[in-house]
Write a protein that holds these residues in place. Structure first.
Motif, PDB file in Angstrom:
ATOM      1  N   ARG A  89      29.618 100.111 -61.102  1.00 50.30           N
ATOM      2  CA  ARG A  89      30.380 101.248 -61.612  1.00 50.30           C
ATOM      3  C   ARG A  89      31.076 101.910 -60.425  1.00 50.30           C
ATOM      4  O   ARG A  89      30.457 102.206 -59.423  1.00 50.30           O
ATOM      5  CB  ARG A  89      29.428 102.243 -62.277  1.00 50.30           C
TER       6      ARG A  89
ATOM      7  N   VAL B  55      31.482 106.588 -56.816  1.00 54.81           N
ATOM      8  CA  VAL B  55      31.223 106.100 -55.451  1.00 54.81           C
ATOM      9  C   VAL B  55      31.638 107.204 -54.479  1.00 54.81           C
ATOM     10  O   VAL B  55      32.816 107.539 -54.393  1.00 54.81           O
ATOM     11  CB  VAL B  55      32.030 104.816 -55.145  1.00 54.81           C
TER      12      VAL B  55
ATOM     13  N   GLY C 262      24.674 114.226 -54.176  1.00 56.40           N
ATOM     14  CA  GLY C 262      24.252 114.882 -55.414  1.00 56.40           C
ATOM     15  C   GLY C 262      25.362 114.889 -56.458  1.00 56.40           C
ATOM     16  O   GLY C 262      25.096 114.885 -57.670  1.00 56.40           O
ATOM     17  N   ALA C 263      26.621 114.871 -55.988  1.00 54.91           N
ATOM     18  CA  ALA C 263      27.754 114.809 -56.920  1.00 54.91           C
ATOM     19  C   ALA C 263      27.720 113.495 -57.685  1.00 54.91           C
ATOM     20  O   ALA C 263      28.042 113.436 -58.874  1.00 54.91           O
ATOM     21  CB  ALA C 263      29.067 114.971 -56.157  1.00 54.91           C
ATOM     22  N   SER C 264      27.315 112.453 -56.990  1.00 51.11           N
ATOM     23  CA  SER C 264      27.152 111.150 -57.617  1.00 51.11           C
ATOM     24  C   SER C 264      26.131 111.247 -58.758  1.00 51.11           C
ATOM     25  O   SER C 264      26.348 110.694 -59.848  1.00 51.11           O
ATOM     26  CB  SER C 264      26.630 110.203 -56.533  1.00 51.11           C
ATOM     27  N   ALA C 265      25.040 111.972 -58.500  1.00 48.99           N
ATOM     28  CA  ALA C 265      24.011 112.163 -59.532  1.00 48.99           C
ATOM     29  C   ALA C 265      24.567 112.960 -60.711  1.00 48.99           C
ATOM     30  O   ALA C 265      24.354 112.605 -61.869  1.00 48.99           O
ATOM     31  CB  ALA C 265      22.784 112.858 -58.936  1.00 48.99           C
ATOM     32  N   LEU C 266      25.321 114.018 -60.430  1.00 45.11           N
ATOM     33  CA  LEU C 266      25.903 114.834 -61.512  1.00 45.11           C
ATOM     34  C   LEU C 266      26.801 113.983 -62.404  1.00 45.11           C
ATOM     35  O   LEU C 266      26.736 114.051 -63.635  1.00 45.11           O
ATOM     36  CB  LEU C 266      26.757 115.979 -60.956  1.00 45.11           C
TER      37      LEU C 266
ATOM     38  N   GLU D 116      27.053 110.569 -62.643  1.00 46.56           N
ATOM     39  CA  GLU D 116      26.386 109.447 -63.313  1.00 46.56           C
ATOM     40  C   GLU D 116      25.457 109.925 -64.426  1.00 46.56           C
ATOM     41  O   GLU D 116      25.299 109.242 -65.438  1.00 46.56           O
ATOM     42  CB  GLU D 116      25.625 108.585 -62.305  1.00 46.56           C
ATOM     43  N   ALA D 117      24.830 111.093 -64.231  1.00 47.03           N
ATOM     44  CA  ALA D 117      23.945 111.617 -65.274  1.00 47.03           C
ATOM     45  C   ALA D 117      24.740 112.333 -66.361  1.00 47.03           C
ATOM     46  O   ALA D 117      24.167 112.862 -67.311  1.00 47.03           O
ATOM     47  CB  ALA D 117      22.901 112.557 -64.672  1.00 47.03           C
TER      48      ALA D 117
ATOM     49  N   LEU E 119      26.221 115.141 -66.365  1.00 51.30           N
ATOM     50  CA  LEU E 119      25.941 116.566 -66.511  1.00 51.30           C
ATOM     51  C   LEU E 119      27.248 117.301 -66.793  1.00 51.30           C
ATOM     52  O   LEU E 119      28.310 116.936 -66.308  1.00 51.30           O
ATOM     53  CB  LEU E 119      25.252 117.128 -65.263  1.00 51.30           C
TER      54      LEU E 119
END
Lengths: 450, 450
Positions: free
Chosen positions: B328, B332, B411-415, B417-418, B420
């Protein structure tokens, strides 16, 4: 008498955020502050300590960078100039908060709030009426009943931040976050620092393994653990060791950092329920009086600036908002801005064990990381630990010791709150090279399958 | 002839991760590398540049910290010592990778892979057989067909990293990430640096507003945008401006950093489909030959070390794993480790406009942030932008310019991908004081309701 939708008492990171958020929703808000805008955080806590720690970091960089090819002579540290920079920072932030209040049409009154009843507050001779009350009066340093604790060279964090000279021998009583940050600062700029802590380890919220390494990395500081201070004189601090021996250590300055207590003096007319932590609140920050909310250190549920700000939003959402939020404590990050830095979020291994909770966990060394190695070298200590639920594999805790931890940890909050699992974190892409990558590596150390 | 489950060609951040992950799954793996373990990233890219940039940062701290109360005399920078530290870092990482290979029972062979057919590879006189092949040969700097491009003082990133003296006048052709990081490094240590870029702005992947501020903050560097280099001599670099005027700038050293091209020489016996970027792959990193996968710069889909590592996991999961993952690209992260730092993840405003996608966005100034102010001061430039989908309110992009950006951005990657949404990020708690908090503030700037 002026009537307000909301009266907020205290303009710290709880109070000013509450006022800002309610003002932004179009409410008529009064903010009462007896001292400076920003409260302890801006004026006597988070910000001034970070400003001083930054100065100390630059001093170390100037003095100890020969290995990186950087040479300097006669490196000196001027504590007065460091304080001047600190003061400029504080004043800029204060006026920023004032501007924010103006922008959100919040009325600000300087003075001490005198509570009349749940809907009436006096400041000086003027009385104000409010539909709702948010109490955000913060906390103050605890001065323990020890002989000599009120001598002039015995200070709390408030006093030491005003000290414009460097001590020669500093004894810090209490190895919590405040004590450790001051120990870091003063030892970095060459002061002889001793920490005396009553518990068997410093930083009780921290993973035990990390706290031990933290002490080991703070090379200029002497630690006395499991020791109880029994008296302070002009010359020294006396204490008993864990074994019951009596010892003493010389000190020209003593910092008392054993804890902070909620500022609840004068709230009697409100008939609020209180406990040892402060004003009792539910998960919506509501007190036993339905129109009164209490946020931040005054309720004592989580003595952190960012907890106070979040509690402010929770309170305002329940009073005026559409979302009626609840305060969640399981992913509140914390950071210690010492040398090294440390940060954590969520469950520790010790807490999991105490709860009898089954977990998966792994720990990795920071020196395996490219950026850490490039900037700190292979002899520097640093750790990352990740904790996940053994059954669901959801991430429950992330703990870090080492450079950049304080800026990395916010993402752990996102992982935990979004209930990401081990397999989800494996599919996240972290930038290379970054110290943050260690979180991903640690997750793979828990489970390497694909 | 030794038979392997998997043969990996190239031990960069794509190849060695592929070998490690497959080895950890119990597969018999061969890793072929013609140069050093770690590839360009460890030896000639990410790591050495970050090591040098760290040295330069310490030099600046030693020289320019009077405002923080830190004074030093005769501050000097020794480029040879900086290189020695860099070399130590690289060697430690290389041996770490070798250890990792050993630990995962990966056979490592030094030499150039000679492809025979999809299941046979020769190194020297020895032939190896593999069920699967992962190609991870990386890329090399492009040398443009400009007069003078092969003069001895004209270098690519490979060459300039070997240069043990400081240039006096450095001209950098190409304002991408590599060009800008070298421009930052050399200007920090006092070299006169000029960047010549053909496009109207530097750093094309970056939000345009951020790139403009980045240039403004790089005070020691002259930028010539929209300019085309037409020739290089021993003394200068000649170029035409956007208006068509011919100009020249003196240079004793020239860095060519106009791009990198996939290393695909010798793959003819594999009959692989290629395009302008490199070897054509699907979202599982599979080529047109079902047993051959291509990852990292050799497929050219995302020329970043961490993309290569992730592609490695995607490939291995599809060959040997149970999850059969897809690559994905929408979250990135990237980082520019200059002075200032910059980082981003996800959609830019320009990309959203080009796609006709409806977004919500806000931008905040870093100088509103407590930690940024305490460490950088109120005159420093820094920005944060957040982009969300106008309909779902899901976070689509986070862009940062300023200190710590490279460590915050994961952490932006986490936001993203999750998936949010704005309201979810509002309920996350960020540590105070941290520069990271600006992400939350920017989200509130998009929508302040509760």
């Amino acid at each position: 008498m002026t009537r307000y939708d909301l009266i907020v008492v205290g303009a710290g990171p709880g109070g000013y955020i509450a006022a800002e958020r309610a003002g932004a929703l179009g409410k008529k808000v009064l903010l009462i502050e007896k001292d400076h805008m920003g409260g302890v955080c801006t004026n006597k806590g988070c910000i001034p300590t970070k400003s001083l720690l930054n100065s100390a970091k630059h001093y170390l960089h100037a003095k100890e960078s020969a290995r990186f090819g950087v040479h300097a002579e006669g490196v000196s540290f001027d504590i007065r100039e460091a304080h001047a920079w600190k003061t400029e920072t504080i004043e800029t932030l204060r006026s920023g908060i004032s501007f924010l209040m103006k922008n959100n049409k919040v009325d600000v009154v300087a003075g001490t709030a005198q509570f009349i009843d749940p809907h009436h507050v006096k400041v000086g001779e003027t009385e104000y009426e409010g539909d709702y009350l948010i109490l955000a009066m913060g906390s103050s340093p605890v001065v323990p009943p020890i002989a000599g604790a009120t001598l002039p060279h015995v200070l709390t964090s408030d006093g030491i931040l005003e000290m414009k000279t460097l001590p020669k021998k500093l004894v810090i009583v209490g190895g919590g976050v405040i004590g450790i940050e001051f120990a870091s600062f003063y030892s970095m700029v060459g002061v002889d620092v001793t920490v005396i802590e009553m518990m068997p380890e410093i930083l009780p919220m921290m993973d035990a393994e990390f706290a031990t390494l933290m002490r080991r990395e703070m090379k200029g500081v002497s630690f006395n653990l499991g020791c109880k201070v029994i008296g302070i004189t002009e010359k020294d601090v006396r204490f008993t060791t864990a074994k019951g021996d009596e010892k003493s250590v010389e000190a020209d300055t003593v910092l008392l950092s054993i804890g902070r207590r909620a500022n609840i003096a004068g709230i009697e007319p409100l008939h609020l329920e209180t406990d040892r932590q402060g004003i009792v609140v539910d998960e919506r920050m509501k007190t036993n009086i339905p129109t009164i909310y209490a946020i931040g250190d005054v309720n004592g549920r989580s003595q952190l600036a960012h907890s106070a700000s979040r509690m402010a939003e929770v309170a305002v959402s329940n009073i005026f908002g559409t979302t009626h939020q609840r305060m969640r404590y399981q992913a509140v990050p914390w950071a210690v801005y010492g040398n090294p830095e440390a940060a954590g979020c969520g469950l520790t291994e010790q807490a999991a064990a105490a709860e009898g909770r089954k977990i998966l966990t792994a720990t990795t060394q920071m020196r395996a990381n490219g950026r850490f190695l490039a900037e700190q070298g292979k002899r520097a200590g640093g750790l990352v630990k990740v904790i996940a639920d053994a059954q669901t594999h959801a991430i429950l805790g992330v703990h870090m010791l080492g450079t950049y931890s304080s800026e990395i940890i916010w993402g752990a909050s996102a992982l935990i709150e979004a209930e990401l699992r081990i397999k989800d974190v494996k599919e996240l892409i972290f930038p290379h090279p970054s110290v943050a990558e260690l979180i991903r590596d640690t997750v793979f150390a828990i489970d390497h399958t694909l």
